[in-house]
Design a protein around this motif. Structure first.
Motif, PDB file in Angstrom:
ATOM      1  N   LEU A  55       0.815  -1.214   0.000  1.00  0.00           N
ATOM      2  CA  LEU A  55       0.000   0.000   0.000  1.00  0.00           C
ATOM      3  C   LEU A  55       0.854   1.272   0.000  1.00  0.00           C
ATOM      4  CD1 LEU A  55      -2.747  -1.022   2.597  1.00  0.00           C
ATOM      5  CD2 LEU A  55      -3.012  -0.868   0.109  1.00  0.00           C
ATOM      6  N   PHE A  78       2.123   5.302  -1.944  1.00  0.00           N
ATOM      7  CA  PHE A  78       1.280   6.154  -1.110  1.00  0.00           C
ATOM      8  C   PHE A  78       0.877   7.428  -1.855  1.00  0.00           C
ATOM      9  CE2 PHE A  78       1.046   9.284   2.586  1.00  0.00           C
ATOM     10  CZ  PHE A  78      -0.267   8.959   2.892  1.00  0.00           C
ATOM     11  N   LEU A  96      -2.104   7.299  -3.963  1.00  0.00           N
ATOM     12  CA  LEU A  96      -3.394   7.193  -3.293  1.00  0.00           C
ATOM     13  C   LEU A  96      -3.946   8.567  -2.899  1.00  0.00           C
ATOM     14  CD1 LEU A  96      -2.735   4.182  -0.860  1.00  0.00           C
ATOM     15  CD2 LEU A  96      -3.540   4.133  -3.235  1.00  0.00           C
ATOM     16  N   LEU A 133      -8.428  11.198  -0.489  1.00  0.00           N
ATOM     17  CA  LEU A 133      -8.037   9.817  -0.792  1.00  0.00           C
ATOM     18  C   LEU A 133      -8.547   9.450  -2.178  1.00  0.00           C
ATOM     19  CD1 LEU A 133      -6.780   7.139   0.226  1.00  0.00           C
ATOM     20  CD2 LEU A 133      -9.051   6.513   1.070  1.00  0.00           C
ATOM     21  N   GLU A 142     -10.000   7.239  -4.210  1.00  0.00           N
ATOM     22  CA  GLU A 142     -10.773   6.043  -3.891  1.00  0.00           C
ATOM     23  C   GLU A 142     -10.518   4.920  -4.886  1.00  0.00           C
ATOM     24  OE1 GLU A 142     -13.149   3.475  -1.864  1.00  0.00           O
ATOM     25  OE2 GLU A 142     -12.513   5.476  -1.207  1.00  0.00           O
ATOM     26  N   PHE A 153      -6.993   3.496  -4.296  1.00  0.00           N
ATOM     27  CA  PHE A 153      -6.911   2.776  -3.024  1.00  0.00           C
ATOM     28  C   PHE A 153      -7.668   1.457  -3.094  1.00  0.00           C
ATOM     29  CE2 PHE A 153      -8.805   1.847   1.174  1.00  0.00           C
ATOM     30  CZ  PHE A 153      -7.636   1.486   1.829  1.00  0.00           C
ATOM     31  N   ARG A 154      -8.857   1.484  -3.650  1.00  0.00           N
ATOM     32  CA  ARG A 154      -9.649   0.252  -3.726  1.00  0.00           C
ATOM     33  C   ARG A 154      -8.923  -0.811  -4.548  1.00  0.00           C
ATOM     34  NH1 ARG A 154     -15.327   1.383  -5.988  1.00  0.00           N
ATOM     35  NH2 ARG A 154     -15.311   2.785  -4.196  1.00  0.00           N
ATOM     36  N   LEU A 179      -6.077  -2.171  -2.397  1.00  0.00           N
ATOM     37  CA  LEU A 179      -6.583  -2.998  -1.303  1.00  0.00           C
ATOM     38  C   LEU A 179      -7.068  -4.353  -1.818  1.00  0.00           C
ATOM     39  CD1 LEU A 179      -7.209  -3.173   1.712  1.00  0.00           C
ATOM     40  CD2 LEU A 179      -9.436  -2.120   1.249  1.00  0.00           C
ATOM     41  N   ILE A 193      -6.892   5.058   5.820  1.00  0.00           N
ATOM     42  CA  ILE A 193      -6.340   3.914   5.088  1.00  0.00           C
ATOM     43  C   ILE A 193      -6.155   2.714   6.011  1.00  0.00           C
ATOM     44  CG2 ILE A 193      -4.242   3.068   3.935  1.00  0.00           C
ATOM     45  CD1 ILE A 193      -3.986   5.892   2.693  1.00  0.00           C
TER      46      ILE A 193
END
Length: 389
Positions: A159, A165, A168, A182, A184, A187-188, A191, A252
């Motif tokens: 991540l 980072f 993100l 963020l 999204e 990040f999704r 993840l 996060i």
């Protein structure tokens, strides 16, 4: 000292079972690596000092790898000695990143857990979840060692490492909230990739041993710092104030922990998620760097894990009872709760599933084994009170 002489002496000490002497000798030649030479956030700032590499070109990540190799050898030598002395203690196989393996400089989670339970170590600082899943080093070790517990720590580097980072984050605009800053979609995607690695790792572990108990934990809320390499600088690059940056990190970490908890619920008792948030503390002084706790914080995280391990009993009890549902009614003979105590019996019963042999009868039979298990549990209770330093 020449590297070859250093390695020979360290190997001789390990082979002779002189682990305290080996650790002291090892520590003499360990130094902190400059932050600039670190390649991943969940790595370890460690290197060698005072050694002649005899013409070998070793630097940065190569040295961290060599330090890790010997740290693992010491740990795994201690594992063999511990199972010989305490054959009924739960046996742990662990894989992870620098929260499980930060040699010498910090007293990490596994340093603490392995003082109480025999723990075989596969972890390496800077390791990616995707690499762990692809290499699947744990599968052969499950077949070889027959552990009761598989502990796993991963995802941080995937991540936050190698510039991830900053990807993100959205550029700061006045009045923007942490949620708005963020990215999204990015990040999704990150993840989902991490959780795919968790699923691959744990599916392969349970295929190797279906009764294995898997312990997973996330991280506490890391603390961005001004000009910090992993968090502070990416936030500054996007113009995000540090306080809002801390809220983004908390968001996060929270989403990651929620994903782990939901993931664990899919495995009907085999996988236990441990929430270690708030263990380290929200004060920057509680953190060694942006990512890693100082020793007291690591101890508080490890204590949460030890409490879960303590509730699982011993190798005899965890093997005598399976893992998913209540045991069949017992008839005849002494009640096992009278032998080992109501609290322990209730804990064990919660882990049980239907079995061809009645679970209570199985537990009640063999008073010698029960006495040994009870003695081990009393030792465990004493050992759970670990020193702060």
């Amino acid at each position: 000292m020449k590297l070859s002489d250093f390695e020979k002496k360290l190997s001789d000490l390990i082979n002779a079972g002189k682990f305290e002497e080996a650790e002291a000798f090892f520590a003499e030649y360990i130094d902190e690596l400059t932050r600039e030479d670190q390649t991943q956030p969940f790595s370890a700032a460690v290197t060698f000092k005072g050694l002649d590499y005899e013409g070998n070109l070793l630097e940065g990540a190569d040295l961290v790898g060599l330090v890790t190799k010997w740290a693992r050898r010491i740990r795994n030598g201690k594992y063999k000695g511990m199972i010989a002395q305490h054959p009924n203690k739960l046996r742990i196989l662990e894989e992870g990143d620098s929260w499980h393996q930060y040699p010498v400089i910090l007293w990490d989670i596994i340093d603490i857990v392995s003082r109480v339970f025999p723990t075989y170590s596969l972890s390496a600082p800077s390791d990616l979840a995707s690499n762990m899943a692809l290499e699947s080093e744990h599968v052969d070790k499950i077949h070889e060692l027959d552990p009761d517990i598989f502990m796993l720590s991963m995802g941080g580097n995937d991540l936050l490492g190698d510039g991830r980072f900053v990807k993100l984050l959205k550029p700061y605009q006045s009045g923007s909230t942490a949620t708005e800053l963020l990215n999204e979609l990015a990040f999704r995607s990150a993840l989902i990739s991490v959780m795919d690695s968790y699923r691959a790792m744990i599916n392969s572990a349970l295929a190797a041993k279906p009764t294995l108990v898997v312990l997973i934990h996330g991280y506490d809320n890391a603390q961005p710092r001004n000009n910090g390499k992993w968090l502070g600088k990416p936030l500054a690059k996007k113009g995000i104030p540090l306080e809002i940056g801390r809220e983004i990190v908390e968001l996060i970490v929270g989403r990651f922990n929620e994903a782990l908890a939901e993931f664990a619920s899919d495995f009907a008792g085999n996988v236990r998620y441990i929430d270690v948030r708030t263990s380290v503390g929200g004060n920057v002084s509680s953190w060694y760097d942006e990512i890693h706790p100082r020793n007291p914080g690591f101890k508080r995280v490890a204590d949460k894990i030890l409490r879960v391990l303590g509730r699982l009993g011993t190798r005899i009890s965890i093997k005598g009872l399976s893992l998913h549902s209540a045991a069949a009614p017992f008839s005849g003979g002494p009640q096992p709760e009278a032998i080992i105590g109501n609290a322990l019996y209730d804990r064990l019963k919660q882990q049980s599933v239907p079995h061809q042999i009645n679970a209570r009868a199985k537990l009640a039979s063999g008073s010698h084994h029960l006495a040994t298990a009870l003695a081990d549990l009393k030792v465990l209770e004493r050992e759970m009170h670990l020193p702060d330093d």
